[in-house]
Design a protein around this motif. Structure first.
Motif, PDB file in Angstrom:
ATOM      1  N   GLY A 299       0.808  -1.213   0.000  1.00  0.00           N
ATOM      2  CA  GLY A 299       0.000   0.000   0.000  1.00  0.00           C
ATOM      3  C   GLY A 299       0.844   1.268   0.000  1.00  0.00           C
ATOM      4  N   ALA A 300       2.157   1.146   0.174  1.00  0.00           N
ATOM      5  CA  ALA A 300       3.026   2.321   0.112  1.00  0.00           C
ATOM      6  C   ALA A 300       3.130   2.761  -1.339  1.00  0.00           C
ATOM      7  N   ARG A 301       3.318   4.044  -1.543  1.00  0.00           N
ATOM      8  CA  ARG A 301       3.495   4.546  -2.888  1.00  0.00           C
ATOM      9  C   ARG A 301       4.884   5.164  -3.004  1.00  0.00           C
ATOM     10  N   LEU A 302       5.082   6.014  -3.983  1.00  0.00           N
ATOM     11  CA  LEU A 302       6.422   6.505  -4.279  1.00  0.00           C
ATOM     12  C   LEU A 302       6.953   7.518  -3.283  1.00  0.00           C
ATOM     13  N   TYR A 303       6.117   8.332  -2.700  1.00  0.00           N
ATOM     14  CA  TYR A 303       6.600   9.434  -1.873  1.00  0.00           C
ATOM     15  C   TYR A 303       6.309   9.175  -0.398  1.00  0.00           C
ATOM     16  N   THR A 304       6.972   8.176   0.149  1.00  0.00           N
ATOM     17  CA  THR A 304       6.809   7.854   1.567  1.00  0.00           C
ATOM     18  C   THR A 304       8.182   7.765   2.216  1.00  0.00           C
ATOM     19  N   GLN A 305       8.211   7.883   3.519  1.00  0.00           N
ATOM     20  CA  GLN A 305       9.465   7.760   4.264  1.00  0.00           C
ATOM     21  C   GLN A 305      10.052   6.359   4.091  1.00  0.00           C
ATOM     22  N   LYS A 306       9.199   5.350   4.097  1.00  0.00           N
ATOM     23  CA  LYS A 306       9.667   3.968   3.949  1.00  0.00           C
ATOM     24  C   LYS A 306      10.323   3.756   2.584  1.00  0.00           C
ATOM     25  N   MET A 307       9.713   4.305   1.540  1.00  0.00           N
ATOM     26  CA  MET A 307      10.286   4.194   0.192  1.00  0.00           C
ATOM     27  C   MET A 307      11.621   4.932   0.128  1.00  0.00           C
ATOM     28  N   HIS A 308      11.670   6.124   0.714  1.00  0.00           N
ATOM     29  CA  HIS A 308      12.909   6.899   0.737  1.00  0.00           C
ATOM     30  C   HIS A 308      14.024   6.107   1.436  1.00  0.00           C
ATOM     31  N   GLN A 309      13.718   5.507   2.565  1.00  0.00           N
ATOM     32  CA  GLN A 309      14.720   4.737   3.307  1.00  0.00           C
ATOM     33  C   GLN A 309      15.202   3.530   2.504  1.00  0.00           C
ATOM     34  N   MET A 310      14.279   2.853   1.819  1.00  0.00           N
ATOM     35  CA  MET A 310      14.669   1.695   1.028  1.00  0.00           C
ATOM     36  C   MET A 310      15.573   2.123  -0.128  1.00  0.00           C
ATOM     37  N   LEU A 311      15.194   3.201  -0.838  1.00  0.00           N
ATOM     38  CA  LEU A 311      16.032   3.677  -1.944  1.00  0.00           C
ATOM     39  C   LEU A 311      17.392   4.146  -1.436  1.00  0.00           C
ATOM     40  N   GLN A 312      17.398   4.805  -0.288  1.00  0.00           N
ATOM     41  CA  GLN A 312      18.649   5.274   0.295  1.00  0.00           C
ATOM     42  C   GLN A 312      19.552   4.095   0.669  1.00  0.00           C
ATOM     43  N   SER A 313      18.966   3.012   1.170  1.00  0.00           N
ATOM     44  CA  SER A 313      19.764   1.845   1.548  1.00  0.00           C
ATOM     45  C   SER A 313      20.361   1.148   0.326  1.00  0.00           C
ATOM     46  N   LYS A 314      19.769   1.361  -0.848  1.00  0.00           N
ATOM     47  CA  LYS A 314      20.248   0.747  -2.096  1.00  0.00           C
ATOM     48  C   LYS A 314      20.971   1.747  -2.982  1.00  0.00           C
ATOM     49  N   GLU A 315      21.359   2.879  -2.420  1.00  0.00           N
ATOM     50  CA  GLU A 315      21.967   3.942  -3.216  1.00  0.00           C
ATOM     51  C   GLU A 315      23.201   3.473  -3.985  1.00  0.00           C
ATOM     52  N   GLY A 316      24.015   2.636  -3.376  1.00  0.00           N
ATOM     53  CA  GLY A 316      25.209   2.131  -4.056  1.00  0.00           C
ATOM     54  C   GLY A 316      24.859   1.355  -5.321  1.00  0.00           C
ATOM     55  N   TYR A 317      23.885   0.448  -5.222  1.00  0.00           N
ATOM     56  CA  TYR A 317      23.431  -0.301  -6.397  1.00  0.00           C
ATOM     57  C   TYR A 317      22.888   0.645  -7.462  1.00  0.00           C
ATOM     58  N   LEU A 318      22.036   1.557  -7.015  1.00  0.00           N
ATOM     59  CA  LEU A 318      21.406   2.481  -7.951  1.00  0.00           C
ATOM     60  C   LEU A 318      22.428   3.359  -8.666  1.00  0.00           C
ATOM     61  N   LYS A 319      23.413   3.858  -7.915  1.00  0.00           N
ATOM     62  CA  LYS A 319      24.459   4.694  -8.533  1.00  0.00           C
ATOM     63  C   LYS A 319      25.271   3.894  -9.541  1.00  0.00           C
ATOM     64  N   ALA A 320      25.579   2.637  -9.205  1.00  0.00           N
ATOM     65  CA  ALA A 320      26.343   1.796 -10.125  1.00  0.00           C
ATOM     66  C   ALA A 320      25.579   1.574 -11.425  1.00  0.00           C
ATOM     67  N   ILE A 321      24.282   1.313 -11.308  1.00  0.00           N
ATOM     68  CA  ILE A 321      23.460   1.105 -12.505  1.00  0.00           C
ATOM     69  C   ILE A 321      23.369   2.398 -13.313  1.00  0.00           C
ATOM     70  N   PHE A 322      23.088   3.514 -12.623  1.00  0.00           N
ATOM     71  CA  PHE A 322      22.990   4.807 -13.308  1.00  0.00           C
ATOM     72  C   PHE A 322      24.299   5.141 -14.013  1.00  0.00           C
ATOM     73  N   ASN A 323      25.422   4.972 -13.333  1.00  0.00           N
ATOM     74  CA  ASN A 323      26.723   5.308 -13.914  1.00  0.00           C
ATOM     75  C   ASN A 323      27.064   4.427 -15.108  1.00  0.00           C
ATOM     76  N   LYS A 324      26.609   3.182 -15.093  1.00  0.00           N
ATOM     77  CA  LYS A 324      26.862   2.284 -16.223  1.00  0.00           C
ATOM     78  C   LYS A 324      26.102   2.737 -17.466  1.00  0.00           C
ATOM     79  N   TRP A 325      24.894   3.269 -17.300  1.00  0.00           N
ATOM     80  CA  TRP A 325      24.025   3.558 -18.432  1.00  0.00           C
ATOM     81  C   TRP A 325      23.895   5.026 -18.789  1.00  0.00           C
ATOM     82  N   LYS A 326      24.390   5.935 -17.967  1.00  0.00           N
ATOM     83  CA  LYS A 326      24.249   7.366 -18.256  1.00  0.00           C
ATOM     84  C   LYS A 326      25.029   7.748 -19.517  1.00  0.00           C
ATOM     85  N   GLY A 327      24.702   8.898 -20.040  1.00  0.00           N
ATOM     86  CA  GLY A 327      25.413   9.411 -21.203  1.00  0.00           C
ATOM     87  C   GLY A 327      26.607  10.230 -20.770  1.00  0.00           C
TER      88      GLY A 327
END
Length: 133
Positions: free
Chosen positions: A22-50
């Motif tokens: 029931g959580a959506r995109l703009y919640t504290q729980k979502m923010h915490q989960m994305l923050q905990s995965k920041e390393g993975y996300l940055k690696a993926i972004f850096n691999k595919w960015k222009g």
């Protein structure tokens, strides 16, 4: 399949778990989960960015354009009969921060930065159907 694909799949499952409760995109729980995965996300972004581009303030910024976004999703095998180019494009477009004057911020008007990328990944997870058990 590229090395980035398992990370995207792991993130998708974790985000789907939050969206499914029931959580959506703009919640504290979502923010915490994305923050905990920041390393993975940055690696993926850096691999595919222009290549770095000049931002509105003249500083060089890292951005991802639509073609790179779609290539990343295709490589991660996230396209299926329920999630196609249309949905991928909508996730990309809806995740972009608003630009007040698009003539001054053309880079921002057609690309996403890392913060937008995090939102776009969450939108993909929110849009995709859960796989059958």
């Amino acid at each position: 399949m590229s090395q980035a694909a398992p990370s995207v799949d792991m993130l998708r499952l974790e985000i789907l778990g939050l969206v499914g409760t029931g959580a959506r995109l703009y919640t504290q729980k979502m923010h915490q989960m994305l923050q905990s995965k920041e390393g993975y996300l940055k690696a993926i972004f850096n691999k595919w960015k222009g290549p770095r581009v000049n931002g509105a303030n003249g500083k060089k910024v890292d951005v991802m354009e639509m073609v790179q976004w779609r290539d990343m999703l295709m490589t991660a095998q996230l396209f299926d009969h329920d999630f196609n180019n249309r949905e991928a494009s909508l996730c990309f477009i809806h995740s972009r921060m608003k630009v007040i004057d698009q003539s001054k911020g053309m880079v921002r008007a057609r690309s996403i930065d890392f913060a937008d990328f995090c939102e776009a990944i969450a939108r993909v997870a929110d849009t995709k159907c859960l796989p059958p058990m």
